[in-house]
Write a protein that holds these residues in place. Sequence first.
Motif, PDB file in Angstrom:
ATOM      1  N   THR A   1      -5.188   9.151   9.349  1.00 49.69           N
ATOM      2  CA  THR A   1      -6.357   9.269   8.658  1.00 49.69           C
ATOM      3  C   THR A   1      -7.540   9.382   9.826  1.00 49.69           C
ATOM      4  O   THR A   1      -7.094   9.295  10.872  1.00 49.69           O
ATOM      5  N   GLU A   2      -8.609   9.542   9.438  1.00 53.91           N
ATOM      6  CA  GLU A   2      -9.869   9.454  10.358  1.00 53.91           C
ATOM      7  C   GLU A   2     -10.329   8.143  11.097  1.00 53.91           C
ATOM      8  O   GLU A   2     -11.040   8.225  11.903  1.00 53.91           O
ATOM      9  N   TYR A   3      -9.529   7.147  10.577  1.00 52.59           N
ATOM     10  CA  TYR A   3      -9.855   5.901  11.176  1.00 52.59           C
ATOM     11  C   TYR A   3      -8.597   5.807  12.414  1.00 52.59           C
ATOM     12  O   TYR A   3      -8.775   4.996  13.180  1.00 52.59           O
ATOM     13  N   ASN A   4      -7.746   6.721  12.331  1.00 51.84           N
ATOM     14  CA  ASN A   4      -6.777   6.778  13.633  1.00 51.84           C
ATOM     15  C   ASN A   4      -6.160   5.301  13.598  1.00 51.84           C
ATOM     16  O   ASN A   4      -5.821   4.978  14.863  1.00 51.84           O
ATOM     17  N   ASP A   5      -5.670   4.817  12.581  1.00 50.28           N
ATOM     18  CA  ASP A   5      -4.710   3.789  12.510  1.00 50.28           C
ATOM     19  C   ASP A   5      -3.378   4.065  13.022  1.00 50.28           C
ATOM     20  O   ASP A   5      -2.474   3.063  13.226  1.00 50.28           O
ATOM     21  N   GLY A   6      -2.866   5.162  13.214  1.00 46.92           N
ATOM     22  CA  GLY A   6      -1.665   5.506  13.477  1.00 46.92           C
ATOM     23  C   GLY A   6      -0.590   5.761  12.257  1.00 46.92           C
ATOM     24  O   GLY A   6       0.525   5.869  12.419  1.00 46.92           O
ATOM     25  N   PHE A   7      -1.199   5.825  11.119  1.00 42.75           N
ATOM     26  CA  PHE A   7      -0.487   5.774   9.936  1.00 42.75           C
ATOM     27  C   PHE A   7      -1.163   6.341   8.924  1.00 42.75           C
ATOM     28  O   PHE A   7      -2.705   6.328   8.783  1.00 42.75           O
ATOM     29  N   TRP A   8      -0.846   7.174   7.766  1.00 42.52           N
ATOM     30  CA  TRP A   8      -1.614   7.566   6.645  1.00 42.52           C
ATOM     31  C   TRP A   8      -1.316   6.701   5.514  1.00 42.52           C
ATOM     32  O   TRP A   8      -0.401   6.050   5.481  1.00 42.52           O
ATOM     33  N   TYR A   9      -2.528   6.331   4.671  1.00 43.06           N
ATOM     34  CA  TYR A   9      -2.505   5.695   3.609  1.00 43.06           C
ATOM     35  C   TYR A   9      -3.311   6.261   2.548  1.00 43.06           C
ATOM     36  O   TYR A   9      -4.186   7.275   2.889  1.00 43.06           O
ATOM     37  N   GLU A  10      -2.953   6.135   1.074  1.00 45.10           N
ATOM     38  CA  GLU A  10      -3.676   6.559   0.061  1.00 45.10           C
ATOM     39  C   GLU A  10      -4.976   5.944   0.067  1.00 45.10           C
ATOM     40  O   GLU A  10      -5.102   4.488  -0.135  1.00 45.10           O
ATOM     41  N   GLY A  11      -6.296   6.432  -0.177  1.00 42.91           N
ATOM     42  CA  GLY A  11      -7.434   5.693  -0.451  1.00 42.91           C
ATOM     43  C   GLY A  11      -7.686   6.315  -1.888  1.00 42.91           C
ATOM     44  O   GLY A  11      -7.180   7.136  -2.595  1.00 42.91           O
ATOM     45  N   TRP A  12      -8.847   5.356  -2.321  1.00 43.27           N
ATOM     46  CA  TRP A  12      -9.341   5.636  -3.690  1.00 43.27           C
ATOM     47  C   TRP A  12     -10.154   6.974  -3.579  1.00 43.27           C
ATOM     48  O   TRP A  12     -10.816   7.180  -3.208  1.00 43.27           O
TER      49      TRP A  12
ATOM     50  N   PHE B   1       0.934  -1.166   0.066  1.00 35.25           N
ATOM     51  CA  PHE B   1       0.025  -0.099  -0.126  1.00 35.25           C
ATOM     52  C   PHE B   1       1.009   1.330   0.063  1.00 35.25           C
ATOM     53  O   PHE B   1       2.197   1.219   0.253  1.00 35.25           O
ATOM     54  N   ARG B   2       0.331   2.342  -0.114  1.00 35.98           N
ATOM     55  CA  ARG B   2       1.133   3.746  -0.033  1.00 35.98           C
ATOM     56  C   ARG B   2       0.758   4.228   1.078  1.00 35.98           C
ATOM     57  O   ARG B   2      -0.144   4.940   1.486  1.00 35.98           O
ATOM     58  N   VAL B   3       1.687   3.928   2.191  1.00 32.26           N
ATOM     59  CA  VAL B   3       1.474   4.288   3.592  1.00 32.26           C
ATOM     60  C   VAL B   3       2.582   5.048   4.119  1.00 32.26           C
ATOM     61  O   VAL B   3       3.899   5.199   3.397  1.00 32.26           O
ATOM     62  N   SER B   4       2.414   6.071   4.954  1.00 29.44           N
ATOM     63  CA  SER B   4       3.112   6.937   5.630  1.00 29.44           C
ATOM     64  C   SER B   4       2.961   6.866   7.110  1.00 29.44           C
ATOM     65  O   SER B   4       1.890   7.155   7.415  1.00 29.44           O
ATOM     66  N   PHE B   5       4.268   6.446   7.876  1.00 24.95           N
ATOM     67  CA  PHE B   5       3.861   6.420   9.470  1.00 24.95           C
ATOM     68  C   PHE B   5       4.094   7.884   9.924  1.00 24.95           C
ATOM     69  O   PHE B   5       4.057   7.898  11.252  1.00 24.95           O
ATOM     70  N   ASP B   6       4.450   8.740   9.247  1.00 24.71           N
ATOM     71  CA  ASP B   6       4.368  10.279   9.790  1.00 24.71           C
ATOM     72  C   ASP B   6       2.973  10.694   9.741  1.00 24.71           C
ATOM     73  O   ASP B   6       2.909  12.297   9.893  1.00 24.71           O
ATOM     74  N   GLY B   7       1.997  10.385   9.363  1.00 26.07           N
ATOM     75  CA  GLY B   7       0.526  10.871   9.321  1.00 26.07           C
ATOM     76  C   GLY B   7      -0.559   9.931   9.875  1.00 26.07           C
ATOM     77  O   GLY B   7      -0.175   9.000  10.649  1.00 26.07           O
TER      78      GLY B   7
END
Length: 437
Positions: free
Chosen positions: A134-145, A126-132
Amino acid sequence: MWFDEAVIYQIYPLGLCGAPAENDGVQAHRILRLAEWAAHIRQLGADTVLLNPVFDSDRHGYDTRDYFTVDPRLGTNEDLAQVCRVFRDAGLRVIFDGVFNHVGRGFWAFRDVREKKWDSPYKDWFRVSFDGNTEYNDGFWYEGWEGHNELVKLNLQNPAVVEHQFQAIRAWVEQFGIDGLRLDVAYCLPTDYLRQLRAFTQGLKPDFVLLGETLHGDYNRWMGPERCHSVTNYECYKGLWSSFNSMNLFEICHSLARQFGPEQWTLYKGAHLLGFLDNHDVTRIASQLTNPAHLPLAYALLFGMPGVPAIYYGSEWGMEGVKGGGTDAPLRPEVETPRWMELTDYIAKLAAAHRQSPALCYGSYRNVVLTNRQCIFERATEGQRVLVAVNADSQPYTAHFDAGCGRAVDLITGQSHDFGGGGELPPYSAFYWQMER
């Protein structure tokens, strides 16, 4: 290729079979209901069934959890295999929906990333960044469609992702005998990926079809010898209903001439785009048209114009459904059994005429008569010439033109026509005139 002469029947199984909107994990053998539709589909004149997503997903099928397992709300892999056997025994080919751009948050590899974060061996899927975040508060950012974070975008530059998907396709061919794929949001898929996919699927089956979902722009970006065989013709989808609502048949006929006409700059001459009046994503045609008398005429245009016509389940008997309101239920309803009405019978005649006519499957396109309320266009091959004529007006119309012959046979009704006094078009009528030499 077989697809060039096909008539498609599209089913959204999660809807037709009455599956719960949310995946509750409870296995029910709902998909077996589709076997009861085989005779109806054949009688309608279709020869190919397009099944929208059938594999395990969070909600609507386009949020995949597992490419290898049928959604428990629909049943088991064995159930789906049985349905596909019934379709094949009825002479129907089968196309699956391939959702390869993104998956759901419940996808097994993404769940591993959510649990293990940077220690997950699947983080590069996936396209993930552990510096961000999302609204799901997973502890990382990822690109959504397209900003929809419930749909997690896959990294199709990662060979492991591509290999996983290709092995799923191989399993679908081996277990279910499918003949092609509809590629969801094909306009998002990298060109290199499409080339790999085309080479791989042709190695599985030389006549395996790739049908790309595209919206706007130059369809040649996604369609060609090394990419998709065909794409969805959304440009003409809009014209097929708005031309009637605005009583301006210039719109659809100019679009068809732009795509398929005789000029050198024609965009898609010789291509077989997927034509449709509605599908699981748009308002049903019976709700879209302002004048119900135009409904059979819209189908006459669909089956007469260049391309491969598709029918969406329920619309063949005039089912209504408006997109919006925060739910897809009106577009994807449960249906216990198919119905046969006057419109259904008419569509069956159009389908038979289309499949039996080389000109309607392969012929060139040329506008012959065009007004706001009437159109006549020619479809021609070296051995056959057919005039498609439509009168959208409530009044009769006499079209004066050089027919090039004295008599013709209507492929829809089998009746002969004498062109001595011109082409006579009764109110709200359509004809497929095969011209006698």
